[in-house]
Structure formats: C-alpha cells, structure tokens
Design a protein around this motif. Structure first.
Motif, PDB file in Angstrom:
ATOM      1  N   ILE A 103     -11.397  -4.465   3.197  1.00 19.10           N
ATOM      2  CA  ILE A 103     -11.838  -3.156   3.685  1.00 19.10           C
ATOM      3  C   ILE A 103     -12.268  -3.247   5.143  1.00 19.10           C
ATOM      4  O   ILE A 103     -11.937  -2.379   5.961  1.00 19.10           O
ATOM      5  CB  ILE A 103     -12.986  -2.606   2.823  1.00 19.10           C
ATOM      6  N   ARG A 162       1.133   5.145   1.286  1.00 17.88           N
ATOM      7  CA  ARG A 162       0.627   5.784   2.512  1.00 17.88           C
ATOM      8  C   ARG A 162       1.536   6.946   2.914  1.00 17.88           C
ATOM      9  O   ARG A 162       2.688   7.037   2.502  1.00 17.88           O
ATOM     10  CB  ARG A 162       0.543   4.771   3.644  1.00 17.88           C
ATOM     11  N   LEU A 209      -9.154  -3.255   7.294  1.00 18.12           N
ATOM     12  CA  LEU A 209      -8.489  -1.945   7.312  1.00 18.12           C
ATOM     13  C   LEU A 209      -9.213  -0.985   8.257  1.00 18.12           C
ATOM     14  O   LEU A 209      -8.574  -0.232   9.006  1.00 18.12           O
ATOM     15  CB  LEU A 209      -8.451  -1.358   5.902  1.00 18.12           C
ATOM     16  N   TYR A 258       0.829  -1.208   0.000  1.00 18.84           N
ATOM     17  CA  TYR A 258       0.000   0.000   0.000  1.00 18.84           C
ATOM     18  C   TYR A 258       0.861   1.254   0.000  1.00 18.84           C
ATOM     19  O   TYR A 258       1.967   1.293   0.515  1.00 18.84           O
ATOM     20  CB  TYR A 258      -0.971   0.006   1.178  1.00 18.84           C
ATOM     21  N   ILE A 283      -9.269   5.816   3.294  1.00 20.67           N
ATOM     22  CA  ILE A 283      -8.901   4.592   2.581  1.00 20.67           C
ATOM     23  C   ILE A 283      -9.270   4.821   1.124  1.00 20.67           C
ATOM     24  O   ILE A 283     -10.429   5.118   0.811  1.00 20.67           O
ATOM     25  CB  ILE A 283      -9.650   3.370   3.127  1.00 20.67           C
ATOM     26  N   ILE A 325     -14.064   6.452   2.960  1.00 23.03           N
ATOM     27  CA  ILE A 325     -13.696   5.290   2.156  1.00 23.03           C
ATOM     28  C   ILE A 325     -14.048   5.622   0.713  1.00 23.03           C
ATOM     29  O   ILE A 325     -15.210   5.876   0.393  1.00 23.03           O
ATOM     30  CB  ILE A 325     -14.434   4.032   2.633  1.00 23.03           C
TER      31      ILE A 325
END
Length: 430
Positions: A143, A50, A146, A48, A66, A162
């Motif tokens: 999801i 970030r 997370l 990912y 996200i 999201i």
C-alpha cells in the motif's frame, strides 16, 4: 478391507491437496495489468484491475482510489462496483481506480508465475504480514508503494481514498493506524480510509463495549487472554511492520486520520464471521461491530470529526454497496453535489435567522454529539430545546461529548453559553 484402505488413501490425498492448495485459479481470472514497484531493492509485480494504468503521469486526475478485495480475491467485482459509482457521479474521467490482487501460492502455481517476481501471502495479508517468498514483503508496504506511485504520477490529485471490503476492510482498518507513508503525502491531497465490512477491528486501547450497550466502554472482565493482542488490539504480538510503526504512532494515526467505518444495514449474519473470543467482545455481527467501533473511536480517538459511520441501507455483505448513493458521496467529494452540510449552515425557521458560531458533529447524530473547536470546560453550559422551544436537556460541556440516547428522533436547537457569549446551532437526532 481394501475398500477401506482405498477410501482412506483418497481422503488423505484430498486433505493434502486442500491444505497445500497447490493449484487454484483466481475466481475472476488473472488481470492483464501489472503494477511494478521496487521493494527491498527488487522489482516486484502485482496483478491489478484498473481503469487507467497506475504508471502513467496524468494532469487531469483529481481523484484516486485504491481498493482491496475480500478473502476470496473478488477484486474485479470490487473494482467494477466502484467504477459504476464513478460513472454515476460523472467522475470516471478524472478518477483512477486500482484494485490489486493479493496473491496466494495456489494462484502462483496455477498461472505458472515467477515466485522471485510475484509476492504471495497466506491469508494474513489482511493483517500486514510478510509475503511467503524469499523477498519478504509486508502487504502494508505494498500500500505504501502504491500511494507513492499515485502521488508522483498525478500532480493535481485532490482526494486519495484507500478502501477494502471484508478481509480487505480489516486490512484498511489496520493500515489506517499503522501505515507510515500517509504522513508524507502533500497537504493539498485529502487522504481518507474506508474500512468496509471487516469481521474484526483493531482497537488501540484496552476498553471494549460493556455488554448490552453500544456506546459504553470499560476494561472487560474476561478469560480471553489475547483480546487486546494484535490483530484485535495493539497490546502485544505486533507483526514486523506494525512494530516498526510503533504503538504510540499507531494511536496517533488512528486519532488524526479520516476513517469511515462502512457497513451494510443488513450485514447481520454470521457466515464467515470471526467468532474467536477476542472478536466476540467487539459485537454480535458486522453491523453491530461497526456501530460499536465507531462510537469507541469517536469517544477516544477522534479529532475534527474525522471518524464516521457510513451505513449502506438495504445492503448485506456485498461489494455492490459501493454503488449506494450516500457511499458515492464519500468516494467522490470533489463533486459539488456532494459537499456535506454543516450544523451552522442550517436555518432556524422558528426565528427566521441563521444559526451560527458553532458546528456540531456528527449531524445528523445517533447518540453521541460533539462540538467542533470548543474544548471541554465545566464552565460552559449547554441547553437543548425541541422544535417547539421547550427545554429538553441541559448540562455542562465537561467531557467533550454529549449523550443524547434519552432524546427522541427529531430536530433540536442547542445553545452554548461560556459566560461571555451565547452561540447557537441546530441538529437532527436520528
């Protein structure tokens, strides 16, 4: 003859490699960071992009985002544009942004990753389908996990957004209905979904727009037998994750959750647009489909003004739209500059008094207006006056929506009379 056979052999080899996709790099490279989460009693890892590590506990984070990429896995571009928006709003220091990569087999092979540790999907990850390796993982479960990590590690979190772009927008549109973990999030955290530029939407009912309109709906007279099956609707063929959620819960979630349909005003092309018969019933292009779908969910699946159309003016099909000023206001609502105005906060300059008691939404409005906290009742009368005070429309509030397609753009005043008191508000017709 030999030349023909050789050409045929090369064509077969090329086609085989294309279909199997055995070894292809991610277009922006493999991120250095990994998200480690436990699913089905096994630890799995996802690469990912970030700004901060998701696994570290922080007390200063009030905003979490996200963000999912489109079908071509440009996750870094999605991340970079949202990060730029955070910088523009002065909120990068209190915001964590995570943009996972939904891996496919060709990427796993190219980077020589362990298939027991890294889940990978076909391109149906956008619908919440299971991964292809032995530890079968729904992309929607990713999801869920997370969200759990972000809530656990950021105790002062105020807003969780999201979002997803293009194919990622399809993913979030469906997760907004099917996702189960959002119902367990503490009430102190505002949860919102931003589905940006999906090719198709999940319709929770059988109605589709009447041809030639954007806000009139009925059961279509169509030969498209699967137009209401998943992934177009919830009438059948649900995958395992959505079946576990259940159709009634999907509809309830779609009614109660705050969802923005985001689209660029210039996203009117048909490149990579889903043109199956079930998709064509939803509109002609992404911009058209976003407008129609927003009108649909506002009419049938909305509570407390929680369904909104977010148009990035001047943008086509591009992740750069995350930097648009009106889009930034949605992603960073804790910024005091971004508090949205309400209809009953406006001042009637003609009368020199504050209009109060009722709130109208959306405001500004395009075609369909609603009154907050007032249930439809045929005994309630409404009157609409233009800026000059002339009566332009009146009726009874009997259907929880007032159609304004016959009004010209401009400022108007509304008066509500329930037989006991008269209440007023101002709105703007776009």
């Amino acid at each position: 003859m030999k030349k023909i056979k050789l050409s045929l052999f090369i064509a077969v080899v090329f086609l085989t490699l294309t279909i199997s996709g055995q070894s292809e790099p991610l277009p922006e490279g493999l991120p250095d960071s990994r998200i480690s989460i436990t699913i089905n009693d096994k630890v799995v890892e996802l690469p990912y992009w970030r700004n901060l590590s998701i696994g570290t506990k922080r007390n200063n984070i009030t905003n979490a985002i996200i963000a999912f990429h489109g079908i071509n896995q440009y996750g870094k571009s999605v991340y970079n544009n949202i990060r730029s928006a955070a910088i523009s709003e002065g909120q990068l220091s209190n915001t964590i942004i995570v943009s996972p990569i939904m891996m496919e087999l060709d990427h796993i092979n190219y980077y020589n990753l362990n298939t027991n540790k890294y889940p990978y999907w076909t391109r149906r990850w956008k619908f919440g389908d299971l991964s292809q390796n032995s530890n079968r993982v729904s992309s929607f479960t990713v999801i869920d996990e997370l969200i759990k990590v972000l809530i656990r590690n950021n105790p002062n979190l105020e807003t969780l957004t999201i979002t997803g772009f293009s194919a990622g927008g399809q993913m979030i549109n469906r997760y907004a209905g099917g996702g189960r973990i959002p119902n367990t999030i503490p009430s102190r955290v505002k949860v919102q979904f931003v589905s940006y530029a999906p090719s198709i939407y999940l319709y929770p009912g059988r109605y589709r727009r009447i041809a030639g309109t954007e806000n009139q709906f009925a059961t279509p007279n169509t030969s498209c037998s699967n137009y209401n099956d998943y992934e177009f609707g919830v009438g059948g063929n649900l995958n395992s994750y959505m079946r576990a959620t259940g159709v009634s819960n999907i509809k309830s979630n779609m009614t109660n959750r705050t969802v923005y349909q985001m689209v660029g005003s210039e996203d009117t092309g048909t490149k990579f647009l889903d043109v199956r018969c079930g998709a064509k019933l939803q509109g002609d292009n992404r911009y058209h489909r976003a407008r129609i779908y927003t009108n649909y969910v506002k009419r049938y699946y909305m509570r407390n003004n929680n369904k909104k159309l977010l148009v990035a003016n001047g943008y086509a099909h591009s992740a750069r739209a995350y930097r648009a000023s009106n889009v930034r206001k949605v992603f960073f609502p804790s910024n005091r500059r971004n508090k949205q105005f309400k209809g009953n906060d406006l001042v009637n300059n003609q009368l020199g008094e504050k209009l109060e008691s009722i709130e109208l939404f959306p405001n500004p409005v395009e075609n369909v207006l609603h009154i907050q906290s007032i249930k439809a009742n045929s005994s309630i009368k409404y009157s609409i006056m233009n800026i000059s005070g002339a009566l332009v429309k009146e009726g009874r509030y009997s259907s929880e929506s007032i159609l304004l397609s016959d009004l010209k753009s401009g400022m108007y005043f509304m008066q509500i009379n329930d037989g006991k008191q008269v209440r007023k508000a101002k709105f703007i017709k776009q």
